[in-house]
Every structure is written in C-alpha cells, then in structure tokens.
Design a protein around this motif. Sequence first.
Motif, PDB file in Angstrom:
ATOM      1  N   TRP A   4     -68.974  15.481-107.214  1.00  0.00           N
ATOM      2  CA  TRP A   4     -67.874  16.433-107.213  1.00  0.00           C
ATOM      3  C   TRP A   4     -67.141  16.424-108.539  1.00  0.00           C
ATOM      4  CZ3 TRP A   4     -63.156  14.204-108.075  1.00  0.00           C
ATOM      5  CH2 TRP A   4     -62.838  12.958-107.517  1.00  0.00           C
ATOM      6  N   ALA A   6     -63.101  17.812-110.196  1.00  0.00           N
ATOM      7  CA  ALA A   6     -61.788  18.449-110.044  1.00  0.00           C
ATOM      8  C   ALA A   6     -61.282  18.793-111.445  1.00  0.00           C
ATOM      9  CB  ALA A   6     -60.811  17.512-109.343  1.00  0.00           C
ATOM     10  N   PHE A  87     -61.563  22.619-107.271  1.00  0.00           N
ATOM     11  CA  PHE A  87     -62.462  21.562-106.822  1.00  0.00           C
ATOM     12  C   PHE A  87     -63.847  22.172-106.640  1.00  0.00           C
ATOM     13  CE2 PHE A  87     -59.483  18.472-104.251  1.00  0.00           C
ATOM     14  CZ  PHE A  87     -58.778  18.195-105.412  1.00  0.00           C
ATOM     15  N   HIS A  89     -68.000  20.748-105.225  1.00  0.00           N
ATOM     16  CA  HIS A  89     -68.685  19.635-104.573  1.00  0.00           C
ATOM     17  C   HIS A  89     -70.103  20.059-104.241  1.00  0.00           C
ATOM     18  CE1 HIS A  89     -69.712  16.990-101.121  1.00  0.00           C
ATOM     19  NE2 HIS A  89     -68.744  16.180-101.508  1.00  0.00           N
ATOM     20  N   PRO A 105     -65.075  21.489-100.365  1.00  0.00           N
ATOM     21  CA  PRO A 105     -63.885  20.775 -99.913  1.00  0.00           C
ATOM     22  C   PRO A 105     -63.382  21.292 -98.572  1.00  0.00           C
ATOM     23  CG  PRO A 105     -63.288  22.350-101.633  1.00  0.00           C
ATOM     24  CD  PRO A 105     -64.780  22.413-101.492  1.00  0.00           C
ATOM     25  N   ALA A 192     -60.820  13.003-103.487  1.00  0.00           N
ATOM     26  CA  ALA A 192     -59.876  13.801-104.264  1.00  0.00           C
ATOM     27  C   ALA A 192     -59.032  14.622-103.310  1.00  0.00           C
ATOM     28  CB  ALA A 192     -60.602  14.732-105.234  1.00  0.00           C
ATOM     29  N   THR A 194     -55.415  17.359-103.394  1.00  0.00           N
ATOM     30  CA  THR A 194     -54.420  18.060-104.204  1.00  0.00           C
ATOM     31  C   THR A 194     -53.555  18.948-103.333  1.00  0.00           C
ATOM     32  OG1 THR A 194     -54.086  19.526-106.120  1.00  0.00           O
ATOM     33  CG2 THR A 194     -55.958  20.030-104.691  1.00  0.00           C
ATOM     34  N   VAL A 199     -53.103  16.220-108.651  1.00  0.00           N
ATOM     35  CA  VAL A 199     -54.380  15.754-108.102  1.00  0.00           C
ATOM     36  C   VAL A 199     -54.323  14.234-107.978  1.00  0.00           C
ATOM     37  CG1 VAL A 199     -56.878  15.611-108.420  1.00  0.00           C
ATOM     38  CG2 VAL A 199     -55.646  17.673-109.143  1.00  0.00           C
TER      39      VAL A 199
END
Length: 280
Positions: A4, A6, A87, A89, A105, A192, A194, A199
């Motif tokens: 992932w 961010a 984000f 992933h 996410p 992660a 946010t 974050v």
Amino acid sequence: MCRWLAYTGEPLQASTVILDAQHSLVAQSLDSPLGNETVNGDGFGFGWYPENAHAGDAPAFFRSIEPAWNDQNLRELTRSVRSPLFFSHVRAAAGPPIQQTNCHPFRHQNWMFMHNGFLDGFAKMKRDLTFAVDPSLYPAILGTTDSEVLFNLALTFGLTDDPIAAMGEAIRMVEAVGRERGIAFPMQGTLAVTDGVTVWAFRYSSQGRTRTLFHSVDVDTVREMYPGAERLKLFGSRARLIVSEPLNNLPGVFNAVPESTVAVVDASGYHHEPFLAPND
C-alpha cells in the motif's frame, strides 16, 4: 500480504506514484521484492479526498477485484484525479474471498483505513472480535476480512477521538483473545488511517517482525541530493509518501519506520511515537 501507499501534500496526480514511479504500486502488484508474496493480484483499491474537499468530507472510493496491472479504469481514474491526500492498496488474499467488499481501503464517514498483514488464527477469534464491535457500527461491516473487523474495533474504542490509543486498544484485544486460543503471535501488520487531514501509519506485530514500512524524506532535501532528478519537479515541498516499499532505488529518499512505531504525518511533517511493544 498486500502492498500500500499513502500520499499527503500539495494536490498530486495520483498516477504519478500509483502508475508511473520506477517501483510504482501497480509495479509492486506484479513484482514486490520486499513483500511476503511477490504478486499482489487479488484486487485493489484507491481512496481519495477531492482537491476541493473540506475538513470532515468523506473520501471517494474505487475498488475492484481485477489485478491492478490489468485494470484500464484504474489508469484512467488515477490520471484524471488530483488529490491532496489519497490511499491505494493492492491485495494478496490470505483466505477471505476475492470480492469487492474485501478490497482496501475501508471507510467510515471521513476516515479511511488500510492494512498489510493478518490476524493469525482469525477464524478462531472472529466471533469474539466481531461481537465486540459497537452495535451501531456492525451493519457497516460488509466484507469478511480480519482487516475490516480490526478497523471497526478501533472505531469502537474511539479511533475518531484518539487514533493511537484506540488502535492500541484494538490490537491488545486481538492479542488477548488470540492467546486465549493458543495463538502465539496474533497480530501482524502495517496500518494506515486518516481523517482527511492527518495520516497515522503503524508498524507493529506481536512477534516483533513486522512487514516493511517506509516514508519519504523532505522533498527539498531530496532535491539537494539529486538536483538533476526531473521527476522531483512533480512534487510540492509538502509532499509526503508512506509506502510498504520504496518507489525508487535512490539512496536516502525513503527511511524505514522502526518496529512498534507510529509515524504521524501532518502539516508540520513527520514525527514518530512509540506504539505498544511486543508482549507488554
């Protein structure tokens, strides 16, 4: 177990890091040198806050069960979207089925969450952990992953008020329930979360041997180190990246996040805080 990234900073065309970097997230979906699995082809997700978003606005989502390298819609979207915080992933399924609701996410109001790792022995813990989720949150659990349950546990324990304390309490519950069932090392992962402004990136495992996690160094410092790097012109001075593995081979651009640490990224930059400690 997944990869992932961010991003936060000045609005950035998302494809810059998801598609176009030397070791972009899509490249990692096919070949992940530092990953536990080389290929991460069991779906992907992209969640972003629009360029004109206000504090408290919910992020937008695009998730698919297609391999990231084979999805033209992901290419079209990330080349069109500019965002100050996003984000993304790519998934390597470790048991839960390949379905859209299991792709990261995950979202709750203005919050986003993603996870690389697993809860060992989740099938033995699932009932107790799921029943510990606040009843008001339970209907929003649409998938079957351990990650989504962990996110909702943290929400139950007050994630929106104190993300570090709530994530710690959720993980300690996972460890307590797991060890009651004879699971030596229940928690593994980088996480992660946010709220659309800050974050929080966590690196922690019960065994103290957590999946890799890195963050970029200050862009102005990198420009001094590599004055001829044209790609650096794409990034503003506030650009920050947190990644499962570095997006390029340039020494000094990415630093490892230590074990049992949360890296917090806000308007002032990065700072690290201790996060739990195995077997406390």
